[in-house]
Design an enzyme around this catalytic site. Structure first.
Site, mmCIF file in Angstrom:
data_model
loop_
_atom_site.group_PDB
_atom_site.id
_atom_site.type_symbol
_atom_site.label_atom_id
_atom_site.label_comp_id
_atom_site.label_asym_id
_atom_site.label_seq_id
_atom_site.Cartn_x
_atom_site.Cartn_y
_atom_site.Cartn_z
ATOM 1 N N ALA A 19 0.832 -1.207 0.000
ATOM 2 C CA ALA A 19 0.000 0.000 0.000
ATOM 3 C C ALA A 19 0.869 1.259 0.000
ATOM 4 O O ALA A 19 0.502 2.267 -0.625
ATOM 5 C CB ALA A 19 -0.947 0.000 1.197
ATOM 6 N N GLY A 25 1.873 1.558 -3.502
ATOM 7 C CA GLY A 25 0.673 1.830 -4.284
ATOM 8 C C GLY A 25 0.113 3.221 -4.083
ATOM 9 O O GLY A 25 -0.463 3.807 -5.009
ATOM 10 N N ASP A 26 0.282 3.773 -2.895
ATOM 11 C CA ASP A 26 -0.151 5.141 -2.633
ATOM 12 C C ASP A 26 0.566 6.100 -3.584
ATOM 13 O O ASP A 26 -0.053 6.987 -4.171
ATOM 14 C CB ASP A 26 0.128 5.502 -1.173
ATOM 15 C CG ASP A 26 -0.220 6.946 -0.850
ATOM 16 O OD1 ASP A 26 -1.375 7.350 -1.078
ATOM 17 O OD2 ASP A 26 0.667 7.663 -0.355
ATOM 18 N N ALA A 27 1.854 5.900 -3.747
ATOM 19 C CA ALA A 27 2.633 6.768 -4.644
ATOM 20 C C ALA A 27 2.241 6.540 -6.099
ATOM 21 O O ALA A 27 2.131 7.491 -6.877
ATOM 22 C CB ALA A 27 4.124 6.508 -4.451
#
Length: 134
Positions: free
Chosen positions: A23, A26-28
């Site tokens: 995550a 994935g956030d980036a």
């Protein structure tokens, strides 16, 4: 030279990563997709689209939109991401919304590290259709 923009890890290396680590990546990935979308198109204001796509509630809605499209492995990553236990939840999100936002970010991180850029684009396109229509 190492290609730091396109790291591709083998399945064993990815399997050793926690859902929260996926995550984090994935956030980036999701953030750059949104920012690129904003910079490249449309009449949406940056504040408007950003707030409708980055907020946990919008990401939770995005999960519901793409979930029927996911294969078994993607569903597994999504489920593990949703069940991750972050240390805190922002005041602007419910626990359920934040769980789904974490799940979405874990999925995008997993796809990115596997080098599945076409799949990322396919899923993000479906997400954008929803927000561009507003």
């Amino acid at each position: 030279m190492t290609d730091h923009l396109h790291p591709v890890l083998d399945d064993a290396a990815i399997a050793r990563m926690t859902s929260l680590a996926l995550a984090h990546v994935g956030d980036a990935v999701y953030e750059i997709l949104v920012r690129t979308h904003l910079a490249c198109g449309g009449t949406q204001t940056a504040k408007n689209l950003h707030s409708r796509t980055i907020r946990a509630s919008a990401q939770a809605e995005a999960v519901k939109r793409i979930q029927p499209m996911l294969d078994e492995d993607e569903q597994t990553v999504l489920r593990h991401g949703r069940n991750a236990k972050p240390k805190s939840v922002p005041k602007s999100a419910s626990v359920a919304e934040y769980a789904y936002a974490t799940a979405l970010e874990a999925l995008f991180g997993w796809l990115y590290l596997k080098g599945r850029y076409e799949r990322i684009n396919e899923l993000f396109e479906v997400i954008c259709q929803r927000f561009d229509a507003k």
